[in-house]
Scaffold this motif. Structure first.
Motif, mmCIF file in Angstrom:
data_model
loop_
_atom_site.group_PDB
_atom_site.id
_atom_site.type_symbol
_atom_site.label_atom_id
_atom_site.label_comp_id
_atom_site.label_asym_id
_atom_site.label_seq_id
_atom_site.Cartn_x
_atom_site.Cartn_y
_atom_site.Cartn_z
ATOM 1 N N LEU A 179 0.909 -1.111 -0.045
ATOM 2 C CA LEU A 179 -0.080 -0.044 0.008
ATOM 3 C C LEU A 179 0.864 1.158 0.088
ATOM 4 O O LEU A 179 1.678 1.524 0.897
ATOM 5 C CB LEU A 179 -0.912 0.128 1.130
ATOM 6 C CG LEU A 179 -1.966 1.136 1.239
ATOM 7 C CD1 LEU A 179 -3.275 0.666 2.006
ATOM 8 C CD2 LEU A 179 -1.336 2.334 2.133
ATOM 9 N N PHE A 180 0.589 2.249 -0.893
ATOM 10 C CA PHE A 180 1.454 3.315 -0.886
ATOM 11 C C PHE A 180 0.712 4.516 -0.231
ATOM 12 O O PHE A 180 -0.184 4.962 -0.303
ATOM 13 C CB PHE A 180 1.784 3.501 -2.569
ATOM 14 C CG PHE A 180 2.358 2.660 -3.235
ATOM 15 C CD1 PHE A 180 3.950 2.581 -2.917
ATOM 16 C CD2 PHE A 180 1.687 1.591 -4.064
ATOM 17 C CE1 PHE A 180 4.676 1.557 -3.663
ATOM 18 C CE2 PHE A 180 2.655 0.592 -4.715
ATOM 19 C CZ PHE A 180 3.987 0.428 -4.517
ATOM 20 N N TYR A 181 1.673 5.050 0.422
ATOM 21 C CA TYR A 181 1.037 6.112 1.726
ATOM 22 C C TYR A 181 2.173 7.227 1.618
ATOM 23 O O TYR A 181 3.238 7.125 1.747
ATOM 24 C CB TYR A 181 1.161 5.478 2.965
ATOM 25 C CG TYR A 181 0.617 6.528 4.010
ATOM 26 C CD1 TYR A 181 -0.595 7.249 3.628
ATOM 27 C CD2 TYR A 181 1.105 6.538 5.090
ATOM 28 C CE1 TYR A 181 -1.155 8.219 4.647
ATOM 29 C CE2 TYR A 181 0.420 7.548 6.217
ATOM 30 C CZ TYR A 181 -0.568 8.033 6.080
ATOM 31 O OH TYR A 181 -1.013 8.931 7.047
ATOM 32 N N GLU A 182 1.408 8.453 1.293
ATOM 33 C CA GLU A 182 2.129 9.664 0.906
ATOM 34 C C GLU A 182 3.122 10.242 2.183
ATOM 35 O O GLU A 182 4.055 10.779 2.130
ATOM 36 C CB GLU A 182 1.329 10.862 0.404
ATOM 37 C CG GLU A 182 0.072 11.318 1.153
ATOM 38 C CD GLU A 182 -1.147 10.201 1.105
ATOM 39 O OE1 GLU A 182 -0.947 9.145 0.519
ATOM 40 O OE2 GLU A 182 -2.027 10.697 1.806
ATOM 41 N N ASP A 183 2.306 9.902 3.370
ATOM 42 C CA ASP A 183 3.167 10.252 4.745
ATOM 43 C C ASP A 183 4.352 9.299 5.139
ATOM 44 O O ASP A 183 4.824 9.453 6.329
ATOM 45 C CB ASP A 183 2.365 10.541 5.687
ATOM 46 C CG ASP A 183 1.154 11.770 5.358
ATOM 47 O OD1 ASP A 183 1.680 12.618 4.562
ATOM 48 O OD2 ASP A 183 0.200 11.779 5.963
ATOM 49 N N GLU A 184 4.252 8.126 4.443
ATOM 50 C CA GLU A 184 5.446 7.090 4.940
ATOM 51 C C GLU A 184 6.698 7.566 4.233
ATOM 52 O O GLU A 184 6.821 8.088 3.254
ATOM 53 C CB GLU A 184 5.140 5.775 4.097
ATOM 54 C CG GLU A 184 6.369 4.706 4.334
ATOM 55 C CD GLU A 184 6.528 4.693 5.786
ATOM 56 O OE1 GLU A 184 5.781 4.476 6.786
ATOM 57 O OE2 GLU A 184 7.710 4.582 6.106
ATOM 58 N N SER A 185 7.686 7.906 5.158
ATOM 59 C CA SER A 185 8.943 8.327 4.530
ATOM 60 C C SER A 185 10.289 7.263 5.088
ATOM 61 O O SER A 185 11.369 7.583 4.469
ATOM 62 C CB SER A 185 9.257 9.619 5.351
ATOM 63 O OG SER A 185 9.417 9.392 6.732
ATOM 64 N N GLN A 186 9.917 6.175 5.473
ATOM 65 C CA GLN A 186 11.184 5.465 6.131
ATOM 66 C C GLN A 186 10.982 4.197 5.107
ATOM 67 O O GLN A 186 12.257 3.748 4.730
ATOM 68 C CB GLN A 186 10.931 4.826 7.526
ATOM 69 C CG GLN A 186 10.873 5.739 8.539
ATOM 70 C CD GLN A 186 11.822 6.871 8.541
ATOM 71 O OE1 GLN A 186 13.057 6.549 8.707
ATOM 72 N NE2 GLN A 186 11.722 7.893 8.380
ATOM 73 N N ILE A 187 10.143 3.413 4.784
ATOM 74 C CA ILE A 187 10.086 2.222 4.033
ATOM 75 C C ILE A 187 9.802 2.648 2.413
ATOM 76 O O ILE A 187 8.954 3.182 1.994
ATOM 77 C CB ILE A 187 9.036 1.075 4.492
ATOM 78 C CG1 ILE A 187 9.308 0.951 5.937
ATOM 79 C CG2 ILE A 187 9.103 0.037 3.603
ATOM 80 C CD1 ILE A 187 8.131 0.142 6.300
ATOM 81 N N HIS A 188 10.864 2.271 1.717
ATOM 82 C CA HIS A 188 11.060 2.687 0.133
ATOM 83 C C HIS A 188 10.728 1.255 -0.552
ATOM 84 O O HIS A 188 11.282 0.219 -0.179
ATOM 85 C CB HIS A 188 12.139 3.178 -0.088
ATOM 86 C CG HIS A 188 12.400 4.624 0.458
ATOM 87 N ND1 HIS A 188 11.913 5.723 0.197
ATOM 88 C CD2 HIS A 188 12.809 4.983 1.555
ATOM 89 C CE1 HIS A 188 12.037 6.929 0.721
ATOM 90 N NE2 HIS A 188 12.932 6.277 1.772
ATOM 91 N N LEU A 189 10.196 1.662 -1.899
ATOM 92 C CA LEU A 189 9.762 0.391 -2.725
ATOM 93 C C LEU A 189 11.074 -0.483 -3.036
ATOM 94 O O LEU A 189 10.809 -1.796 -2.925
ATOM 95 C CB LEU A 189 8.948 0.954 -3.747
ATOM 96 C CG LEU A 189 8.600 -0.011 -4.931
ATOM 97 C CD1 LEU A 189 7.394 -1.238 -4.097
ATOM 98 C CD2 LEU A 189 7.840 0.528 -6.270
ATOM 99 N N LYS A 190 11.985 0.180 -3.308
ATOM 100 C CA LYS A 190 13.197 -0.459 -3.627
ATOM 101 C C LYS A 190 13.876 -1.769 -2.289
ATOM 102 O O LYS A 190 14.095 -2.674 -2.866
ATOM 103 C CB LYS A 190 14.558 0.450 -4.110
ATOM 104 C CG LYS A 190 15.564 -0.241 -4.782
ATOM 105 C CD LYS A 190 16.382 0.923 -5.306
ATOM 106 C CE LYS A 190 17.560 0.343 -6.273
ATOM 107 N NZ LYS A 190 18.705 0.166 -5.959
#
Lengths: 259, 259
Positions: A179-190
């Motif tokens: 799930l993609f969340y605009e306020d998530e900053s720690q966990i990246h898709l890569k």
């Protein structure tokens, strides 16, 4: 080469009976008997065909008949199956998101309503029917081997239940539901995709979930977390609702060797 | 928070004088003195500001004054600079391609005419001006630290000359200038980017070139090859002209840790 889709039951004895709609299209394109085009059986098989005479199938209706010259397995289908769950959004944003998702190789598209959706259509069957037509036209243009199905998944809670529990990461080292969340900053898709590649290289499907213009409500994020979904960032720039699924699909196709 | 851009010369003594256009926008948004917003200096610095009273700057014109509360370096700018060279194409396809390129972090966008372009605008300055406005609006919405410049690069041969020779791969192990060609099937973007990461991890810029609806002419591909450009595939599905730059940017931002 021009491309059409047909159901397997229309293929018999080395010929394909095209639908009235496709036959109309062939006439409008001024294709003449003897000219070549491709018919795909929606199961990943391409048939290189030669147009035969049109046959009368009653009344004013004429259906084109195609003679099969060669059968090939379509090479356009990616090795990874991606189902895109996208929230309803305004205007033509969904048209665009569906078109680009089909171009990029999505297997299926499921629409849903979430707390901050500003535009859930009053007539959902009409909306999905329209988006299914966009999926078909885009599948023809982009050379797909299937026509991705577009359907309504209900509300946010419903789609969390639709997505198989084992696709979530709670009980395994692999994360297949993101799930993609605009306020998530720690966990990246890569990080997520590279970890999956190391821990289970045989991973063959992903479910990606993107929100509406207003983004997800915090309560929805908590719910998804408790169900084991990975909550992931798409970078430090704010992406529009119709852009997020395209970027996510591009990255997954890139990482899995399908670009 | 609402975001505006200003030139550095409008920033002095802890205050920022906003343009008449932005001041109009502030009035239309019913922002009151004391409310907060962000002003970016187009050099990657964000200023958290508080609205002061509007001051009269002659005639009917009133400009808003913002008091600087805090200065921050914008974290939205990617670590890699990507210039996107896109061929002129029909209808609103360029609008879309520019908007998405800015959302994804493109540094600059250069338009060009190639052999199979079906729609080179008769009034190019008007077209680039319109696209520059789209770039500005998108930069505000996506929280960019700069407003990517949109310009006309002339013809295909001209842009091959604009792109510095050392960006091409002829004389080095790194490929920083990548042309995407629908008929290329051997060289994939992932191979190129991963090789670059291994051979020169300090690579900081890419130039990507995408064609018009009709694709590139073979003579254009030969010319680019002789100049050392990498001719690269974007996968087995046929992408529309406005989709290719978005997919390429997504992949580069993903690979370079900017997603």
């Amino acid at each position: 080469m021009i491309r059409f889709f047909t159901k397997p039951q229309n293929i018999s004895n080395g010929t394909i009976l095209l639908s009235r709609e496709d036959s109309e299209h062939i006439r409008s394109l001024r294709l003449r008997p003897g000219e070549f085009f491709v018919v795909c059986d929606e199961n990943g098989n391409d048939y290189i065909c030669k147009l035969e005479e049109q046959i009368n199938t009653g009344g004013q209706n004429k259906n084109s008949v195609a003679q099969i010259i060669e059968k090939r397995v379509s090479n356009a289908e990616p090795s990874v199956k991606c189902t895109v769950y996208m929230a309803y959004s305004k205007g033509d944003r969904l048209d665009y998101a569906v078109q680009k998702s089909v171009e990029l190789g999505a297997t299926e598209i499921v629409l849903f309503a979430s707390k901050r959706c500003v535009a859930v259509p009053s007539n959902i069957p009409k909306k999905t029917e329209r988006l299914q037509r966009i999926s078909l036209e885009t599948a023809k243009q982009s050379g797909r081997g299937i026509v991705p199905m577009v359907s309504d998944g209900g509300g946010f809670k419903d789609i969390l239940d639709i997505i198989k529990p084992d696709e979530a990461s709670l009980c395994s080292t692999t994360t297949r539901a993101i799930l993609f969340y605009e306020d998530e900053s720690q966990i990246h898709l890569k990080d997520v995709l590279e970890l999956n590649e190391r821990s289970s290289p045989d991973i063959s499907s992903y479910s990606i979930i993107t929100g509406p213009e207003g983004g997800f409500d915090l309560s929805e994020i908590y719910l998804a977390k408790t169900k084991g979904f990975a909550i992931v960032s798409l970078g430090n720039r704010i992406l529009r609702s119709e852009t997020a699924p395209v970027v996510a699909l591009s990255a997954i196709m890139y990482q899995t060797g399908n670009l």
